[in-house]
Design a protein around this motif. Structure first.
Motif, PDB file in Angstrom:
ATOM      1  N   CYS A   1      -7.183  -5.312   4.851  1.00 33.17           N
ATOM      2  CA  CYS A   1      -7.319  -4.268   3.818  1.00 33.17           C
ATOM      3  C   CYS A   1      -6.524  -3.014   4.160  1.00 33.17           C
ATOM      4  N   SER A   2      -5.746  -3.078   5.206  1.00 27.16           N
ATOM      5  CA  SER A   2      -4.890  -1.957   5.629  1.00 27.16           C
ATOM      6  C   SER A   2      -5.674  -0.692   5.958  1.00 27.16           C
ATOM      7  N   GLY A   3      -6.894  -0.854   6.386  1.00 29.09           N
ATOM      8  CA  GLY A   3      -7.635   0.286   6.912  1.00 29.09           C
ATOM      9  C   GLY A   3      -8.543   1.024   5.960  1.00 29.09           C
ATOM     10  N   VAL A   4      -8.923   0.413   4.837  1.00 33.45           N
ATOM     11  CA  VAL A   4      -9.820   1.095   3.905  1.00 33.45           C
ATOM     12  C   VAL A   4     -11.267   0.595   4.032  1.00 33.45           C
ATOM     13  N   MET A   5     -11.575  -0.041   5.128  1.00 34.87           N
ATOM     14  CA  MET A   5     -12.923  -0.539   5.435  1.00 34.87           C
ATOM     15  C   MET A   5     -13.469  -1.479   4.374  1.00 34.87           C
ATOM     16  N   ALA A   6     -12.661  -2.461   4.021  1.00 33.99           N
ATOM     17  CA  ALA A   6     -13.096  -3.431   3.022  1.00 33.99           C
ATOM     18  C   ALA A   6     -12.991  -4.870   3.514  1.00 33.99           C
ATOM     19  N   CYS A   7     -12.768  -5.084   4.805  1.00 31.51           N
ATOM     20  CA  CYS A   7     -12.578  -6.476   5.222  1.00 31.51           C
ATOM     21  C   CYS A   7     -13.224  -6.857   6.560  1.00 31.51           C
ATOM     22  N   SER A   8     -13.240  -5.994   7.521  1.00 32.78           N
ATOM     23  CA  SER A   8     -13.722  -6.223   8.897  1.00 32.78           C
ATOM     24  C   SER A   8     -12.861  -7.208   9.686  1.00 32.78           C
ATOM     25  N   THR A   9     -11.656  -7.501   9.224  1.00 31.89           N
ATOM     26  CA  THR A   9     -10.776  -8.385   9.992  1.00 31.89           C
ATOM     27  C   THR A   9     -10.092  -7.643  11.147  1.00 31.89           C
ATOM     28  N   CYS A  10     -10.419  -6.383  11.311  1.00 28.29           N
ATOM     29  CA  CYS A  10      -9.895  -5.592  12.433  1.00 28.29           C
ATOM     30  C   CYS A  10     -10.976  -5.398  13.488  1.00 28.29           C
ATOM     31  N   HIS A  11     -12.026  -6.186  13.413  1.00 34.71           N
ATOM     32  CA  HIS A  11     -13.172  -6.053  14.323  1.00 34.71           C
ATOM     33  C   HIS A  11     -12.731  -6.159  15.780  1.00 34.71           C
ATOM     34  N   VAL A  12     -13.113  -5.166  16.561  1.00 32.83           N
ATOM     35  CA  VAL A  12     -12.879  -5.198  18.004  1.00 32.83           C
ATOM     36  C   VAL A  12     -14.182  -4.854  18.710  1.00 32.83           C
ATOM     37  N   ILE A  13     -14.267  -5.251  19.949  1.00 33.45           N
ATOM     38  CA  ILE A  13     -15.449  -4.957  20.758  1.00 33.45           C
ATOM     39  C   ILE A  13     -15.002  -4.038  21.887  1.00 33.45           C
ATOM     40  N   VAL A  14     -15.549  -2.847  21.906  1.00 35.88           N
ATOM     41  CA  VAL A  14     -15.201  -1.874  22.934  1.00 35.88           C
ATOM     42  C   VAL A  14     -15.916  -2.262  24.223  1.00 35.88           C
ATOM     43  N   ASN A  15     -15.193  -2.229  25.321  1.00 34.63           N
ATOM     44  CA  ASN A  15     -15.790  -2.515  26.620  1.00 34.63           C
ATOM     45  C   ASN A  15     -16.962  -1.564  26.853  1.00 34.63           C
ATOM     46  N   ASP A  16     -18.034  -2.086  27.416  1.00 31.60           N
ATOM     47  CA  ASP A  16     -19.255  -1.289  27.631  1.00 31.60           C
ATOM     48  C   ASP A  16     -18.981   0.041  28.333  1.00 31.60           C
ATOM     49  N   LYS A  17     -18.082   0.024  29.318  1.00 30.78           N
ATOM     50  CA  LYS A  17     -17.814   1.238  30.103  1.00 30.78           C
ATOM     51  C   LYS A  17     -17.115   2.319  29.284  1.00 30.78           C
ATOM     52  N   TRP A  18     -16.518   1.935  28.175  1.00 31.08           N
ATOM     53  CA  TRP A  18     -15.763   2.880  27.352  1.00 31.08           C
ATOM     54  C   TRP A  18     -16.522   3.327  26.110  1.00 31.08           C
ATOM     55  N   PHE A  19     -17.614   2.659  25.797  1.00 27.43           N
ATOM     56  CA  PHE A  19     -18.230   2.888  24.490  1.00 27.43           C
ATOM     57  C   PHE A  19     -18.734   4.317  24.295  1.00 27.43           C
ATOM     58  N   ASP A  20     -19.312   4.924  25.317  1.00 28.86           N
ATOM     59  CA  ASP A  20     -19.801   6.305  25.163  1.00 28.86           C
ATOM     60  C   ASP A  20     -18.659   7.252  24.827  1.00 28.86           C
ATOM     61  N   LEU A  21     -17.516   7.026  25.436  1.00 28.68           N
ATOM     62  CA  LEU A  21     -16.363   7.890  25.174  1.00 28.68           C
ATOM     63  C   LEU A  21     -15.793   7.643  23.779  1.00 28.68           C
ATOM     64  N   VAL A  22     -15.783   6.398  23.351  1.00 31.98           N
ATOM     65  CA  VAL A  22     -15.282   6.056  22.007  1.00 31.98           C
ATOM     66  C   VAL A  22     -16.249   6.554  20.939  1.00 31.98           C
ATOM     67  N   GLY A  23     -17.518   6.314  21.173  1.00 26.72           N
ATOM     68  CA  GLY A  23     -18.538   6.746  20.226  1.00 26.72           C
ATOM     69  C   GLY A  23     -18.889   5.652  19.233  1.00 26.72           C
ATOM     70  N   PRO A  24     -20.058   5.789  18.619  1.00 26.14           N
ATOM     71  CA  PRO A  24     -20.534   4.763  17.686  1.00 26.14           C
ATOM     72  C   PRO A  24     -19.858   4.890  16.322  1.00 26.14           C
ATOM     73  N   PRO A  25     -19.940   3.835  15.527  1.00 23.84           N
ATOM     74  CA  PRO A  25     -19.408   3.902  14.158  1.00 23.84           C
ATOM     75  C   PRO A  25     -20.317   4.744  13.273  1.00 23.84           C
ATOM     76  N   ASP A  26     -19.774   5.290  12.193  1.00 26.71           N
ATOM     77  CA  ASP A  26     -20.644   5.964  11.224  1.00 26.71           C
ATOM     78  C   ASP A  26     -21.312   4.893  10.353  1.00 26.71           C
ATOM     79  N   ASP A  27     -22.167   5.313   9.438  1.00 27.84           N
ATOM     80  CA  ASP A  27     -22.953   4.350   8.653  1.00 27.84           C
ATOM     81  C   ASP A  27     -22.078   3.422   7.807  1.00 27.84           C
ATOM     82  N   ASP A  28     -21.022   3.971   7.206  1.00 30.60           N
ATOM     83  CA  ASP A  28     -20.144   3.137   6.375  1.00 30.60           C
ATOM     84  C   ASP A  28     -19.429   2.084   7.216  1.00 30.60           C
ATOM     85  N   GLU A  29     -18.953   2.495   8.382  1.00 31.32           N
ATOM     86  CA  GLU A  29     -18.283   1.533   9.267  1.00 31.32           C
ATOM     87  C   GLU A  29     -19.281   0.486   9.751  1.00 31.32           C
TER      88      GLU A  29
END
Ligand code: FES
Length: 102
Positions: free
Chosen positions: A26-54
């Motif tokens: 979907c080129s980044g308009v949050m309509a597909c989830s085909t860009c799903h990635v899993i953030v490494n546990d050690k990095w997640f606090d720095l990256v931060g959680p998704p908002d409700d829409d994400e």
């Protein structure tokens, strides 16, 4: 720049390899989830959680995890230099590998 931007426009060998696996249909308009990635546990606090829409779209992704993010929403910055992400199993970019004929 997001993870999706890197996959779509990055010139490095790593970016090209990433593009083979995440589709970003979907080129980044949050309509597909085909860009799903899993953030490494050690990095997640720095990256931060998704908002409700994400999070709503992540819930539709294949095998979401507590550290899942959408690559199109994960904005890179200097503080994320060295960021480690994982791709869900069976991730494959089918869209960009269809042999269209003219
Ligand atoms: Fe479609 Fe991220 S590219 S949700």
């Amino acid at each position: 720049m997001t993870i999706t931007d890197v996959a779509k426009h990055g010139g490095s060998a790593s970016a090209k390899q990433l593009a083979q696996y995440i589709e970003c249909a979907c080129s980044g308009v949050m309509a597909c989830s085909t860009c799903h990635v899993i953030v490494n546990d050690k990095w997640f606090d720095l990256v931060g959680p998704p908002d409700d829409d994400e999070q709503d779209m992540i819930d539709l992704a294949f095998k979401p995890t507590p550290t899942s993010r959408l690559g199109c929403q994960l904005v890179l910055s200097q503080k994320l230099d060295g960021l480690l992400i994982h791709l869900p199993t069976h991730t494959n970019n089918i869209m960009d590998n269809i042999p269209f004929q003219n």
